[in-house]
Write a protein that holds these residues in place. Structure first.
Motif, mmCIF file in Angstrom:
data_model
loop_
_atom_site.group_PDB
_atom_site.id
_atom_site.type_symbol
_atom_site.label_atom_id
_atom_site.label_comp_id
_atom_site.label_asym_id
_atom_site.label_seq_id
_atom_site.Cartn_x
_atom_site.Cartn_y
_atom_site.Cartn_z
ATOM 1 N N ARG A 69 -38.612 9.574 50.931
ATOM 2 C CA ARG A 69 -37.767 8.418 51.238
ATOM 3 C C ARG A 69 -37.014 8.012 49.988
ATOM 4 O O ARG A 69 -37.444 8.315 48.874
ATOM 5 N N VAL A 70 -35.917 7.328 50.181
ATOM 6 C CA VAL A 70 -35.114 6.862 49.047
ATOM 7 C C VAL A 70 -35.816 5.660 48.429
ATOM 8 O O VAL A 70 -36.064 4.661 49.109
ATOM 9 N N ILE A 78 -31.248 3.924 44.336
ATOM 10 C CA ILE A 78 -30.046 4.659 43.997
ATOM 11 C C ILE A 78 -29.711 4.281 42.564
ATOM 12 O O ILE A 78 -29.612 3.095 42.239
#
Length: 119
Positions: free
Chosen positions: A4-5, A8
């Motif tokens: 999962r992210v 960023i």
């Protein structure tokens, strides 16, 4: 395996300036973890982190954020007030409309409206 992210990360010259721009645009409190690393946890969004690098941005982004907005004019006006730049004119096609913008260090992002959730 599950992936999962987590966040960023944006390379930039001035993390403290950029985190305040994005916090002003998306919400959340800017955090300066160190002089060369800042982040913000916007509501209902993944963490955005900013790490200092020695070089300036040279070319167009290979990745950018598409941000859905209800009121395009208000979003553009607020982004400009915070230090963004408008790039070109709004574009409209069969899917909706978008306006390309750049943050204070030139990283492109788009405001989207009228997309009906299928962006």
């Amino acid at each position: 395996m599950r992936v999962r992210v987590g966040e960023i990360v944006v390379d930039c010259r001035d993390p403290q300036r950029l985190v305040r721009f994005w916090a002003g645009l998306l919400g959340g409190e800017p955090v300066d973890r160190t002089p060369d690393w800042s982040y913000v946890d916007p509501p209902e969004f993944v963490r955005l982190a900013f790490q200092q690098v020695p070089e300036s941005k040279q070319v167009k982004n290979r990745l950018h954020l598409d941000l859905e907005v209800d009121a395009a004019d208000a979003a553009v006006t607020e982004a400009l007030r915070l230090g963004a730049t408008r790039l070109g004119e709004p574009v409209t096609d069969d899917h909706g409309s978008f306006q390309v913008m750049a943050d204070p260090e030139g990283n492109e992002f788009c405001f989207l409206w009228g997309w009906g959730g299928d962006s």
